[in-house]
Design a protein around this motif. Structure first.
Motif, PDB file in Angstrom:
ATOM      1  N   ALA A 544     -18.588 -11.037 -38.403  1.00 51.02           N
ATOM      2  CA  ALA A 544     -18.596 -12.665 -38.923  1.00 51.02           C
ATOM      3  C   ALA A 544     -17.610 -12.510 -39.162  1.00 51.02           C
ATOM      4  N   ALA A 545     -16.211 -11.577 -39.269  1.00 52.76           N
ATOM      5  CA  ALA A 545     -15.056 -12.275 -38.626  1.00 52.76           C
ATOM      6  C   ALA A 545     -14.617 -11.498 -37.422  1.00 52.76           C
ATOM      7  N   HIS A 546     -13.321 -11.594 -37.645  1.00 54.82           N
ATOM      8  CA  HIS A 546     -12.225 -11.167 -36.472  1.00 54.82           C
ATOM      9  C   HIS A 546     -11.610 -10.905 -35.980  1.00 54.82           C
ATOM     10  N   VAL A 547     -10.109 -10.835 -35.653  1.00 51.90           N
ATOM     11  CA  VAL A 547      -8.420 -10.945 -35.297  1.00 51.90           C
ATOM     12  C   VAL A 547      -8.979 -12.247 -34.445  1.00 51.90           C
ATOM     13  N   SER A 548      -8.530 -13.346 -34.464  1.00 51.89           N
ATOM     14  CA  SER A 548      -7.571 -14.425 -33.740  1.00 51.89           C
ATOM     15  C   SER A 548      -8.001 -14.229 -32.165  1.00 51.89           C
ATOM     16  N   MET A 549      -8.641 -14.411 -31.223  1.00 50.54           N
ATOM     17  CA  MET A 549      -8.498 -13.569 -29.311  1.00 50.54           C
ATOM     18  C   MET A 549      -6.753 -14.063 -29.513  1.00 50.54           C
ATOM     19  N   PHE A 550      -6.643 -13.509 -28.261  1.00 60.26           N
ATOM     20  CA  PHE A 550      -4.960 -14.090 -27.712  1.00 60.26           C
ATOM     21  C   PHE A 550      -4.955 -12.757 -25.943  1.00 60.26           C
ATOM     22  N   ASN A 652      -8.878 -18.141 -41.154  1.00 54.20           N
ATOM     23  CA  ASN A 652      -9.330 -19.166 -40.510  1.00 54.20           C
ATOM     24  C   ASN A 652     -10.538 -19.045 -40.391  1.00 54.20           C
ATOM     25  N   GLU A 653     -11.514 -20.263 -40.240  1.00 57.96           N
ATOM     26  CA  GLU A 653     -13.117 -20.291 -39.519  1.00 57.96           C
ATOM     27  C   GLU A 653     -13.003 -21.082 -38.843  1.00 57.96           C
ATOM     28  N   ARG A 654     -13.651 -20.380 -38.178  1.00 58.12           N
ATOM     29  CA  ARG A 654     -14.346 -21.577 -36.719  1.00 58.12           C
ATOM     30  C   ARG A 654     -15.931 -21.115 -36.154  1.00 58.12           C
ATOM     31  N   GLU A 655     -16.471 -22.111 -36.040  1.00 57.31           N
ATOM     32  CA  GLU A 655     -18.186 -22.001 -36.025  1.00 57.31           C
ATOM     33  C   GLU A 655     -18.422 -21.204 -37.271  1.00 57.31           C
ATOM     34  N   GLY A 656     -18.343 -21.142 -38.145  1.00 63.51           N
ATOM     35  CA  GLY A 656     -18.704 -20.535 -39.021  1.00 63.51           C
ATOM     36  C   GLY A 656     -18.534 -18.372 -39.584  1.00 63.51           C
ATOM     37  N   ASP A 661      -5.974 -14.425 -38.617  1.00 65.46           N
ATOM     38  CA  ASP A 661      -4.082 -15.052 -38.113  1.00 65.46           C
ATOM     39  C   ASP A 661      -3.253 -14.408 -38.068  1.00 65.46           C
ATOM     40  N   PRO A 662      -2.842 -13.325 -37.201  1.00 66.05           N
ATOM     41  CA  PRO A 662      -0.799 -12.636 -36.464  1.00 66.05           C
ATOM     42  C   PRO A 662      -0.722 -13.846 -37.016  1.00 66.05           C
ATOM     43  N   ARG A 663      -0.228 -14.948 -36.316  1.00 72.21           N
ATOM     44  CA  ARG A 663       0.891 -15.930 -35.823  1.00 72.21           C
ATOM     45  C   ARG A 663       1.580 -16.451 -37.254  1.00 72.21           C
ATOM     46  N   PRO A 664       1.782 -16.238 -37.998  1.00 75.51           N
ATOM     47  CA  PRO A 664       2.541 -16.399 -39.450  1.00 75.51           C
ATOM     48  C   PRO A 664       3.298 -14.794 -39.722  1.00 75.51           C
ATOM     49  N   VAL A 665       2.723 -12.986 -39.642  1.00 73.81           N
ATOM     50  CA  VAL A 665       2.631 -12.450 -39.971  1.00 73.81           C
ATOM     51  C   VAL A 665       4.228 -12.436 -38.742  1.00 73.81           C
ATOM     52  N   PHE A 666       3.649 -12.553 -37.201  1.00 70.32           N
ATOM     53  CA  PHE A 666       4.753 -12.541 -36.536  1.00 70.32           C
ATOM     54  C   PHE A 666       6.406 -13.381 -35.948  1.00 70.32           C
ATOM     55  N   LYS A 667       5.494 -14.716 -36.851  1.00 74.10           N
ATOM     56  CA  LYS A 667       6.661 -15.104 -37.125  1.00 74.10           C
ATOM     57  C   LYS A 667       7.890 -15.443 -38.084  1.00 74.10           C
ATOM     58  N   ALA A 668       7.164 -14.171 -38.849  1.00 77.05           N
ATOM     59  CA  ALA A 668       7.788 -13.733 -40.156  1.00 77.05           C
ATOM     60  C   ALA A 668       8.569 -12.169 -39.418  1.00 77.05           C
ATOM     61  N   LEU A 669       7.453 -11.816 -39.072  1.00 76.42           N
ATOM     62  CA  LEU A 669       8.854 -10.372 -38.197  1.00 76.42           C
ATOM     63  C   LEU A 669      10.030 -11.142 -37.575  1.00 76.42           C
ATOM     64  N   CYS A 670       9.741 -11.789 -36.671  1.00 70.15           N
ATOM     65  CA  CYS A 670      11.233 -12.767 -34.988  1.00 70.15           C
ATOM     66  C   CYS A 670      11.865 -12.859 -35.814  1.00 70.15           C
ATOM     67  N   ALA A 695      -9.102  -9.690 -48.294  1.00 70.64           N
ATOM     68  CA  ALA A 695      -9.680 -11.326 -49.269  1.00 70.64           C
ATOM     69  C   ALA A 695     -10.889 -11.543 -48.259  1.00 70.64           C
ATOM     70  N   ILE A 696     -10.707 -10.899 -46.591  1.00 66.26           N
ATOM     71  CA  ILE A 696     -12.209 -11.535 -46.212  1.00 66.26           C
ATOM     72  C   ILE A 696     -13.099 -10.552 -45.994  1.00 66.26           C
ATOM     73  N   CYS A 697     -13.478  -9.591 -46.393  1.00 59.13           N
ATOM     74  CA  CYS A 697     -14.190  -8.647 -46.939  1.00 59.13           C
ATOM     75  C   CYS A 697     -14.584  -9.454 -48.724  1.00 59.13           C
ATOM     76  N   GLU A 698     -14.316  -9.871 -48.922  1.00 57.77           N
ATOM     77  CA  GLU A 698     -14.584 -10.769 -50.311  1.00 57.77           C
ATOM     78  C   GLU A 698     -15.577 -11.588 -50.640  1.00 57.77           C
ATOM     79  N   ARG A 699     -14.551 -12.694 -49.275  1.00 56.47           N
ATOM     80  CA  ARG A 699     -15.420 -13.881 -48.430  1.00 56.47           C
ATOM     81  C   ARG A 699     -17.578 -13.854 -47.589  1.00 56.47           C
ATOM     82  N   LEU A 700     -16.779 -12.380 -47.013  1.00 51.95           N
ATOM     83  CA  LEU A 700     -17.881 -12.183 -46.688  1.00 51.95           C
ATOM     84  C   LEU A 700     -18.996 -11.617 -47.317  1.00 51.95           C
TER      85      LEU A 700
END
Length: 787
Positions: A544-550, A652-656, A661-670, A695-700
């Motif tokens: 139902a959800a996962h870390v954005s693939m990288f 974020n949501e993609r195809e349901g 998304d870790p990008r905001p966290v890593f931008k802040a850490l850097c 937050a994700i569990c609440e939406r699920l």
């Protein structure tokens, strides 16, 4: 007068649980004598059978006393009663053991009991200072059993003939050692033997062997000491040069050592001990418990900077004797890092090393090697890190359900587990026995031990599997072994098995939101998963959800090289300017041309990347080291009431499907790493992740109508992350479940596999193809193909 109550009847009771090898039959015998009951008691395969004849009211009180268990070390899971035709019985006796096709419940090894401890320190007692003293309530069990039922002639104690005094105790119903299979004394062995590694002319015996060991250890030496499940390397935790030599002896450069303390009060001098942690330390399993360090007054190399001390209490008479004389001692498994613990005398005595001074051993054979268990307390509850001595082979009892056909519960299941922290599971009729911890199956010696144990335990439990369950990964050694057995094979996705292990423990029904965070697991799409939100019900799951693939660069060193992982992620996130890796050109070219590149959603690799970005560490010299370092920085910051950095993950949501998304966290850490305290950023990372999970569990929850959340996977061994995540979920009204009976890491995967195997058998799916069947758990679909 109530004639029904006064009527003499004869009943046969089957008693299931830990009722063999713990003095249950003698206790039943004495209770029956007290109530004037006639009949018999005996071990029959996996249970104890009691035939009892008396008035109905008297039998009721008798069995109620047994269930209440005021005196014994046994544990009754269930009792099944059957009334028999009247028969003439003369007395109450313990009769010869029998056999059955029931799944067996074998007692784990037990710590020395208070009564034996009193004898050990009583100079007037004939077992004074006897390092092997035991009774029907304590001593080795699982590690000395050669066959069942559990009787002396089926254990390695059969090598030692009882002296007259021991024989009298063994056969006396009033003795504490009545039918105590490990009975021994100073006159009938086993005996201590000390072999100096510099002296080839025989060893010292008994008292002289013990005194020599004390002398060597007190002078900074290292001695290999034979325990219940294998040898330990033993030395002082206070002598830096000694501990450094121990690291060279084991080839273990960085990982902290566990320390055995004589008593709880001694542990409190060095560690913070809560009420729950004290209970765990003193429990029958006597595990190593990870405790917060209060002061670092041991040698620096003992803990190597860890904020936790793996602490445990003695569980054998010999360990009590050693720590009473010497105080705290490092007691670590005797093996080179990555290899199985040494249990046989020959290899230990043959070990040649300038760092090992001597070997203290005895001639009682260890039938199967079992390492020390490791555990911690999270949110007031037990969390297993390594499940072995003291817990194995106690089963997890799965709920009994009705399924298609009458014989589905009789089908034995072999669940192979994973390759890291390997442990397999044997299951039949709802009784799931998870094996001891083995280690990494990449090591040939570990794989050989795993295979030997499969043969040993299937024989011991009298179980012939009809189904093998393994990981979906095509290159796992455990999966290849399962396939080679020739049974129908069920292939289970790794993170599904993680969550299923929680469902199995807590008997959860209906849809459950499972959060599985770890380093790697083969996904149904062929990519590497590791940051998963799965909605699980019965045998199926939905991703139902996962870390954005990288993308990351694969290969043997990918999990070790955190700096490279950080470079891969920062390139993916558009943060190339912040990369501090001279290999950036090569890494960038490899990613652009898709050379040795894999896509992953791994939470474990995100921890590695964060540690490297914050310049805390750049290499996993042992499994999970970078994540441990990040947790350390965060915990120290929280203890100092440092304000956590204000950072957050994106959702974020993609195809349901939701994506973390870790990008905001890593931008802040850097951008903040040269402006904010490292501890503030590390703490902010943990809190941001906990908030994102909630937050994700609440939406699920609103989408899948589930209020149950199950957390599993090695990342949740992080007490700070697990604690904050559990609290946030509970604040949002979730019922939160974590692993307790098995570890959240890969050591618990086999239980989840066995649980799913049970569900498939129940549904009748395995009847579709009984030979060469491969069923794959996927997102709500069951795909089987004939190989």
């Amino acid at each position: 007068m109530d004639h029904e109550k006064s009527k003499v009847i004869t009943v046969k009771i089957k008693v299931y649980g830990i009722v063999q090898g713990v003095g249950f039959r003698p206790l039943v015998y004495r209770a029956a004598k007290q109530y004037g009951i006639k009949g018999t008691v005996r071990n029959v395969g996996g249970y104890v059978e009691i035939v009892a004849q008396s008035e109905k009211e008297v039998l009721g009180r008798f069995f109620a006393d047994l269930k209440e268990n005021k005196k014994g070390g046994y544990e009754i899971i269930r009792m099944e009663a059957e009334e028999l035709p009247f028969m003439e019985l003369e007395d109450f006796v313990i009769v010869e053991s029998g056999s059955s096709e029931e799944i067996l419940v074998i007692p784990p090894d037990l710590p020395v009991c208070p009564e034996c401890m009193r004898e050990l320190s009583d100079a007037s007692d004939r077992r004074y200072q006897n390092p092997f003293t035991s009774c029907m309530s304590c001593g080795p069990r699982y590690t000395i059993i050669e066959d069942l039922p559990y009787d002396r002639n089926r254990t390695s104690m059969d090598d030692f003939s009882m002296c007259g005094a021991c024989r009298e105790e063994y056969t006396s119903p009033e003795s504490r050692r009545f039918h105590a299979q490990t009975i021994s004394c100073n006159d009938c062995g086993p005996y201590l033997i000390y072999q100096d590694k510099e002296d080839d002319h025989g060893g010292l015996l008994e008292k002289e062997a013990f005194e020599k060991t004390i002398e060597v250890l007190s002078q900074g030496g290292i001695v290999a000491v034979k325990g219940i499940g294998g040898y330990h390397m033993v030395c002082s935790p206070f002598l830096e040069d000694t501990v450094k030599r121990l690291r060279k002896l084991k080839g273990r450069e960085e990982k902290p050592f566990a320390v055995m303390f004589p008593v709880i009060s001694e542990i409190r001098k060095y560690c913070v001990v809560s009420e729950e942690e004290e209970t765990l330390l003193e429990s029958k399993a006597r595990p190593i418990v990870l405790l917060a360090m209060k002061q670092d007054s041991m040698a620096p190399s003992t803990g190597n900077g860890s904020i936790y001390c793996g602490s445990f209490l003695p569980y054998t008479p010999l360990q009590h004797m050693l720590t009473e004389k010497l105080g705290p001692l490092i007691m670590t498994s005797a093996n080179s890092s990555g290899q199985p613990i040494i249990r046989e005398d020959g290899p230990m005595l043959a070990l040649s090393s300038p760092y090992l001074n001597g070997v203290l051993y005895n001639e009682r054979r260890i039938v199967r090697s079992v390492d020390d268990s490791v555990a911690k307390i999270i949110e007031g509850k037990l969390q297993m890190i390594r499940r072995s001595r003291g817990y194995v082979p106690y089963p997890v009892f799965l709920s009994k359900e009705e399924g298609r056909g009458e014989d589905w519960t009789n089908t034995g299941i072999f669940a192979a587990g994973g390759d890291l922290k390997a442990a397999f599971c044997l299951c039949q009729k709802g009784s799931a026995v998870v094996s001891q911890y083995f280690g990494d199956l990449e090591e040939d010696a570990v794989m050989e031990e795993y295979q030997r144990s499969y043969a040993d335990l299937t024989r011991l439990f009298q179980l012939v599997p009809g189904l093998a369950v393994c990981d979906l990964h095509p290159n796992y050694h455990s999966a290849r072994f399962a396939e080679a057995l020739g049974f129908p094979v069920l292939k289970v996705q790794h993170h599904h098995a993680h969550i299923a292990s929680v469902l199995a423990e807590h008997d959860l029904k209906g849809p459950v939101i499972g959060v599985a965070f770890d380093g790697t697991g083969y996904g149904t799409d062929g990519n590497i998963w590791g940051g998963e939100f799965l909605v699980c019900e019965e045998r199926d799951f939905i991703r139902a959800a996962h870390v954005s693939m990288f993308p990351i660069l694969g290969g043997d060193g990918s999990m070790r090289d955190a700096r490279k992982t950080a470079a891969c992620y920062l390139l993916h996130a558009g943060l190339e300017a912040y990369i501090r890796d001279e290999r950036i050109g090569v890494i960038k070219a490899a990613l652009e041309h898709n050379v040795n590149t894999v896509l992953t959603s791994s939470m474990g690799r995100l921890f590695d990347a964060a540690v490297s970005v914050l310049n805390i560490g750049h290499e996993n010299r042992y499994e999970g080291e970078c994540a441990i370092l990040l947790e350390k920085e965060a915990v120290l910051a929280e203890r100092k009431a440092v304000k956590p950095a204000d950072i957050c993950f994106g959702i974020n949501e993609r195809e349901g499907i939701l994506e973390l998304d870790p990008r905001p966290v890593f931008k802040a850490l850097c951008s903040m790493r040269n402006k904010e305290e490292t501890g503030s950023l590390a703490l902010g990372f943990h809190l941001a992740l906990a908030q994102a999970v909630a937050a994700i569990c609440e939406r699920l929850r609103s989408k899948y109508s589930s209020n149950a959340a199950a957390l599993s996977g090695g990342v949740f061994q992080n007490a700070l992350l697990a604690g904050h995540t559990v609290r946030l979920l509970r604040e949002k009204g979730f019922n939160v479940y974590l692993n307790q009976a098995v570890p959240p890491n890969d050591g618990g995967v086999s239980l989840g596999q066995a649980y799913l195997g049970n569900k498939y058998l129940k549904s009748g799916i395995m009847d579709l193809e009984r030979t060469g069947c491969h069923v794959c758990c996927s997102t709500g679909k069951n795909n089987s193909d004939k190989r």
